[in-house]
Motif scaffolding. Structure first.
Motif, PDB file in Angstrom:
ATOM      1  N   PRO A  29      12.998 -25.476  27.026  1.00 25.15           N
ATOM      2  CA  PRO A  29      13.436 -26.631  27.814  1.00 25.15           C
ATOM      3  C   PRO A  29      14.280 -26.262  29.038  1.00 25.15           C
ATOM      4  O   PRO A  29      14.598 -27.130  29.854  1.00 25.15           O
ATOM      5  N   HIS A  30      14.634 -24.981  29.136  1.00 19.83           N
ATOM      6  CA  HIS A  30      15.439 -24.508  30.269  1.00 19.83           C
ATOM      7  C   HIS A  30      14.598 -23.693  31.253  1.00 19.83           C
ATOM      8  O   HIS A  30      15.132 -23.120  32.204  1.00 19.83           O
ATOM      9  N   ILE A  31      13.282 -23.635  31.019  1.00 17.14           N
ATOM     10  CA  ILE A  31      12.327 -22.913  31.862  1.00 17.14           C
ATOM     11  C   ILE A  31      12.773 -21.470  32.045  1.00 17.14           C
ATOM     12  O   ILE A  31      12.786 -20.925  33.148  1.00 17.14           O
ATOM     13  N   SER A  32      13.152 -20.854  30.954  1.00 19.31           N
ATOM     14  CA  SER A  32      13.606 -19.466  30.970  1.00 19.31           C
ATOM     15  C   SER A  32      12.413 -18.521  30.852  1.00 19.31           C
ATOM     16  O   SER A  32      11.382 -18.858  30.264  1.00 19.31           O
ATOM     17  N   GLU A  33      12.565 -17.323  31.397  1.00 17.26           N
ATOM     18  CA  GLU A  33      11.538 -16.291  31.198  1.00 17.26           C
ATOM     19  C   GLU A  33      11.778 -15.559  29.883  1.00 17.26           C
ATOM     20  O   GLU A  33      10.843 -15.261  29.138  1.00 17.26           O
ATOM     21  N   TYR A  34      13.043 -15.281  29.600  1.00 19.47           N
ATOM     22  CA  TYR A  34      13.396 -14.608  28.352  1.00 19.47           C
ATOM     23  C   TYR A  34      13.896 -15.665  27.365  1.00 19.47           C
ATOM     24  O   TYR A  34      14.826 -16.414  27.680  1.00 19.47           O
ATOM     25  N   LEU A  35      13.276 -15.702  26.201  1.00 22.12           N
ATOM     26  CA  LEU A  35      13.424 -16.849  25.319  1.00 22.12           C
ATOM     27  C   LEU A  35      14.152 -16.511  24.026  1.00 22.12           C
ATOM     28  O   LEU A  35      13.993 -15.410  23.485  1.00 22.12           O
ATOM     29  N   PRO A  36      14.894 -17.474  23.488  1.00 26.91           N
ATOM     30  CA  PRO A  36      15.387 -17.317  22.111  1.00 26.91           C
ATOM     31  C   PRO A  36      14.200 -17.354  21.151  1.00 26.91           C
ATOM     32  O   PRO A  36      13.142 -17.908  21.479  1.00 26.91           O
ATOM     33  N   LYS A  37      14.366 -16.798  19.979  1.00 21.52           N
ATOM     34  CA  LYS A  37      13.252 -16.668  19.034  1.00 21.52           C
ATOM     35  C   LYS A  37      12.609 -18.011  18.694  1.00 21.52           C
ATOM     36  O   LYS A  37      11.407 -18.095  18.447  1.00 21.52           O
ATOM     37  N   TYR A  38      13.396 -19.055  18.682  1.00 24.48           N
ATOM     38  CA  TYR A  38      12.873 -20.377  18.337  1.00 24.48           C
ATOM     39  C   TYR A  38      11.738 -20.800  19.266  1.00 24.48           C
ATOM     40  O   TYR A  38      10.821 -21.523  18.854  1.00 24.48           O
ATOM     41  N   TYR A  39      11.809 -20.377  20.526  1.00 22.82           N
ATOM     42  CA  TYR A  39      10.827 -20.805  21.515  1.00 22.82           C
ATOM     43  C   TYR A  39       9.779 -19.739  21.840  1.00 22.82           C
ATOM     44  O   TYR A  39       9.034 -19.892  22.811  1.00 22.82           O
ATOM     45  N   LYS A  40       9.678 -18.718  21.035  1.00 20.65           N
ATOM     46  CA  LYS A  40       8.666 -17.693  21.290  1.00 20.65           C
ATOM     47  C   LYS A  40       7.322 -18.152  20.702  1.00 20.65           C
ATOM     48  O   LYS A  40       6.798 -17.596  19.737  1.00 20.65           O
ATOM     49  N   CYS A  41       6.764 -19.156  21.341  1.00 15.77           N
ATOM     50  CA  CYS A  41       5.555 -19.812  20.840  1.00 15.77           C
ATOM     51  C   CYS A  41       4.311 -18.956  21.041  1.00 15.77           C
ATOM     52  O   CYS A  41       3.396 -18.984  20.206  1.00 15.77           O
ATOM     53  N   ILE A  42       4.256 -18.222  22.140  1.00 19.28           N
ATOM     54  CA  ILE A  42       3.067 -17.412  22.401  1.00 19.28           C
ATOM     55  C   ILE A  42       2.960 -16.236  21.437  1.00 19.28           C
ATOM     56  O   ILE A  42       1.876 -15.991  20.882  1.00 19.28           O
ATOM     57  N   PRO A  43       4.037 -15.485  21.170  1.00 13.20           N
ATOM     58  CA  PRO A  43       3.933 -14.440  20.143  1.00 13.20           C
ATOM     59  C   PRO A  43       3.539 -14.994  18.773  1.00 13.20           C
ATOM     60  O   PRO A  43       2.738 -14.385  18.066  1.00 13.20           O
ATOM     61  N   PHE A  44       4.091 -16.139  18.408  1.00 10.54           N
ATOM     62  CA  PHE A  44       3.743 -16.741  17.118  1.00 10.54           C
ATOM     63  C   PHE A  44       2.261 -17.091  17.047  1.00 10.54           C
ATOM     64  O   PHE A  44       1.593 -16.857  16.033  1.00 10.54           O
ATOM     65  N   THR A  45       1.728 -17.644  18.119  1.00 11.45           N
ATOM     66  CA  THR A  45       0.360 -18.155  18.106  1.00 11.45           C
ATOM     67  C   THR A  45      -0.690 -17.066  18.287  1.00 11.45           C
ATOM     68  O   THR A  45      -1.746 -17.104  17.648  1.00 11.45           O
ATOM     69  N   SER A  46      -0.390 -16.082  19.141  1.00 10.38           N
ATOM     70  CA  SER A  46      -1.431 -15.110  19.518  1.00 10.38           C
ATOM     71  C   SER A  46      -1.080 -13.653  19.274  1.00 10.38           C
ATOM     72  O   SER A  46      -1.962 -12.792  19.282  1.00 10.38           O
ATOM     73  N   GLY A  47       0.214 -13.340  19.134  1.00  4.01           N
ATOM     74  CA  GLY A  47       0.640 -11.959  18.988  1.00  4.01           C
ATOM     75  C   GLY A  47       1.056 -11.310  20.282  1.00  4.01           C
ATOM     76  O   GLY A  47       1.630 -10.215  20.282  1.00  4.01           O
TER      77      GLY A  47
END
Length: 267
Positions: A29-47
């Motif tokens: 929600p802060h349009i960050s490039e480096y993300l807290p783990k909660y918002y690491k949606c792409i690694p969770f979904t695709s690796g």
């Protein structure tokens, strides 16, 4: 759950909602490039673990759009995931929007979690896809399948002394309000974490290697509210912020505060 199984579960939700494509940006929600783990949606979904990219899922294709910095990494990390690498021609350009416009039919619905879209990107998607008769809707298809999602960070935050930063919070708010007055803005929403760190002289450990704190600010001519997990602040920090004329509110109450702003107000 494997990446292919996650992809299948997302598509089941899409089918139930008659959604033709789902967009997952690397953002918070802060349009960050480096993300807290909660918002690491792409690694969770695709690796894929790179810091920039966008996943686009349709019923017959799943791709990661990313730039030249990550071509080799993405090729390795996406193997056996069900996702294909789509090489961007221009860094940070949302080239998938044109692809969606060419692939989808008029009347199609595209979904994304609106919390992960900047206003600029949301407007661009709405305008470009709308011109093709394609609509954008708000959906979060990850929450139902992310059973072990990391919690939002809870590390303590701290304030820097005015002597270390050169300008007090009060002085910075006065400057911001002067700029708001010049452009006729009644309210100013701040969501970028580096701006939050500067305005409130606040630091934290919510993102690895970045001394920032998940927070928002809503500023008007006579109010300044800091939305933050209140457990991160000790009593002395709370007192210092309140003495500077700042109201403290829970991090999750920002949406409620925004909806309370009159529709005809400028923000």
């Amino acid at each position: 759950m494997t990446y292919k199984e996650k992809l299948s579960e997302i598509r089941k939700q899409m089918k139930a909602d008659q959604v033709e494509a789902y967009i997952i940006p690397s953002a918070d929600p802060h349009i960050s490039e480096y993300l807290p783990k909660y918002y690491k949606c792409i690694p969770f979904t695709s690796g894929f673990k790179g810091s920039a990219g966008t996943l686009v899922i349709t019923h017959d294709f799943a791709g990661l759009w990313t730039d030249f910095r990550y071509f080799e990494q993405a090729t390795e990390e996406l193997a056996e995931s069900g996702f294909e690498l789509v090489k961007q021609k221009v860094q940070h350009a949302p080239e998938y929007i044109q692809w969606l416009g060419e692939k989808l039919h008029a009347g199609a619905i595209v979904a994304a979690d609106e919390q992960l879209l900047s206003i600029l990107l949301g407007d661009l998607l709405t305008d470009k896809l709308g011109a093709k008769g394609i609509s954008l809707t708000n959906k979060d298809y990850l929450a139902p399948i992310w059973s072990d999602r990391p919690a939002l960070p809870t590390e303590s935050a701290f304030l820097l002394a005015d002597t270390h930063v050169g300008q007090s919070v009060t002085e910075k708010l006065t400057s911001i309000r002067a700029s708001m007055n010049e452009v006729g803005a009644k309210w100013h929403l701040v969501s970028s974490l580096d701006d939050m760190a500067w305005i409130f002289n606040i630091r934290g450990k919510d993102v690895n290697y970045n001394p920032v704190v998940l927070s928002f600010a809503l500023i008007s001519a006579d109010q300044a509210t800091l939305f933050i997990d209140l457990t991160k602040l000790d009593d002395a920090s709370k007192e210092a912020l309140e003495q500077a004329g700042i109201t403290l509110a829970p991090y999750t109450s920002i949406e409620q505060a925004l909806t309370a702003i009159p529709e005809d107000a400028s923000i």
